[in-house]
Design a protein around this motif. Structure first.
Motif, mmCIF file in Angstrom:
data_model
loop_
_atom_site.group_PDB
_atom_site.id
_atom_site.type_symbol
_atom_site.label_atom_id
_atom_site.label_comp_id
_atom_site.label_asym_id
_atom_site.label_seq_id
_atom_site.Cartn_x
_atom_site.Cartn_y
_atom_site.Cartn_z
ATOM 1 N N ILE A 16 0.866 -1.176 0.000
ATOM 2 C CA ILE A 16 0.000 0.000 0.000
ATOM 3 C C ILE A 16 0.901 1.224 0.000
ATOM 4 C CG2 ILE A 16 -1.770 1.263 1.288
ATOM 5 C CD1 ILE A 16 -2.328 -1.495 2.714
ATOM 6 N N THR A 71 -5.575 -6.295 -3.052
ATOM 7 C CA THR A 71 -5.914 -4.875 -3.034
ATOM 8 C C THR A 71 -7.132 -4.634 -2.151
ATOM 9 O OG1 THR A 71 -5.027 -4.684 -5.270
ATOM 10 C CG2 THR A 71 -6.398 -2.873 -4.497
ATOM 11 N N ALA A 107 -10.878 5.708 -3.293
ATOM 12 C CA ALA A 107 -10.502 4.296 -3.157
ATOM 13 C C ALA A 107 -11.398 3.587 -2.145
ATOM 14 C CB ALA A 107 -9.044 4.187 -2.749
ATOM 15 N N MET A 157 -1.587 3.820 -6.995
ATOM 16 C CA MET A 157 -2.064 2.507 -7.426
ATOM 17 C C MET A 157 -1.717 2.299 -8.892
ATOM 18 S SD MET A 157 -5.733 2.426 -5.375
ATOM 19 C CE MET A 157 -5.880 0.634 -5.438
ATOM 20 N N GLU A 189 -4.885 -2.022 -8.865
ATOM 21 C CA GLU A 189 -4.251 -2.793 -7.804
ATOM 22 C C GLU A 189 -3.203 -1.964 -7.072
ATOM 23 O OE1 GLU A 189 -4.278 -7.340 -9.475
ATOM 24 O OE2 GLU A 189 -2.561 -6.090 -10.031
ATOM 25 N N PHE A 190 -2.707 -2.535 -5.981
ATOM 26 C CA PHE A 190 -1.496 -2.039 -5.371
ATOM 27 C C PHE A 190 -0.302 -2.693 -6.069
ATOM 28 C CE2 PHE A 190 -4.297 -1.521 -1.506
ATOM 29 C CZ PHE A 190 -4.320 -0.139 -1.578
#
Length: 225
Positions: free
Chosen positions: A67, A194, A180, A78, A97-98
């Motif tokens: 993260i 994620t 997010a 991201m 996604e991360f």
């Protein structure tokens, strides 16, 4: 069999069965992922052993995800990229996604998380720490994912990244934290690690901002929860 995960009980004070007898274990494919078939018996809750059962196993290895949070701007860094598993499942394969990557034998997972951030997002995280280790699909896969959190300065980040030799095509997005979290709540996040990371972030966002101070290098940077 050595596990990269802590050996916690299912619940405090609960004793689970322990006995497993492997009758046969053979590999049927070796490639980017390995596959094997195991025949075994395992101890029952009520005592005794099961009949012989056969299970397929996907040997996926160890992965990391991280993260990336800019507390000064209240932004998450991201990435978006094509995922073959999503495509094969009939889901939009370009996922938000991360940053993530695979850990090779002998590598330090935290160092891999930092390297993947540099390759995929064009920045270097600080105050990196482990927040979760998990089995994404324990019914048939050996994959372990270590999920980290790190602080970044998102100024100037963006664009297309990835290693040419790995045919990576990765687009960086600066996502407002509120956006997010709203996507998490609206069931608009398909990637499992994620999803978990966002759930953790939603609970710890205020603490991250408070302990990071102004979000740039300073005494609070090493104090992630």
């Amino acid at each position: 069999m050595t596990s990269p995960l802590p050996d916690y009980p299912v619940l405090p004070g609960i004793q689970s069965p322990t006995a497993v007898t492997v009758v046969d274990h053979r590999h049927i494919h070796r490639g980017f992922m390995d596959f094997s078939v195991m025949r075994l018996r395992h101890e029952r809750f009520a005592g005794g052993m099961t009949p012989e059962i056969e299970r397929d196993i996907c040997h996926r290895g160890v992965a990391v995800a991280i993260i990336l949070y800019d507390p000064a701007a209240d932004l998450l860094v991201m990435i978006e990229q094509f995922r073959i598993g999503a495509y094969a499942a009939g889901v939009n394969p370009w996922l938000l996604e991360f940053v993530a990557g695979m850990v090779k034998p002998g590598e330090d997972p935290a160092a891999v998380a930092t390297r993947e951030t540099q390759e995929e997002a064009g920045c270097t995280p600080r105050a990196v720490r482990l927040i979760h280790s998990m089995l994404p699909s324990p019914g048939g896969s050996t994959e372990v994912v270590h999920l980290y959190a790190g602080l970044v300065d998102s100024t100037g980040l963006g664009g297309i990244h990835g290693l040419a030799e790995e045919v990576e095509d990765i687009r960086v997005h600066l996502v407002p934290a509120d956006t997010a979290i709203a996507m998490l709540d609206a069931n608009q996040v398909a990637s499992g690690f994620t999803l978990l990371g966002l759930a953790w972030f939603a609970r710890h966002r205020d603490r991250l901002r408070a302990e990071a101070g102004d979000g740039h290098d300073g005494p609070g940077d090493a104090a992630l929860p």
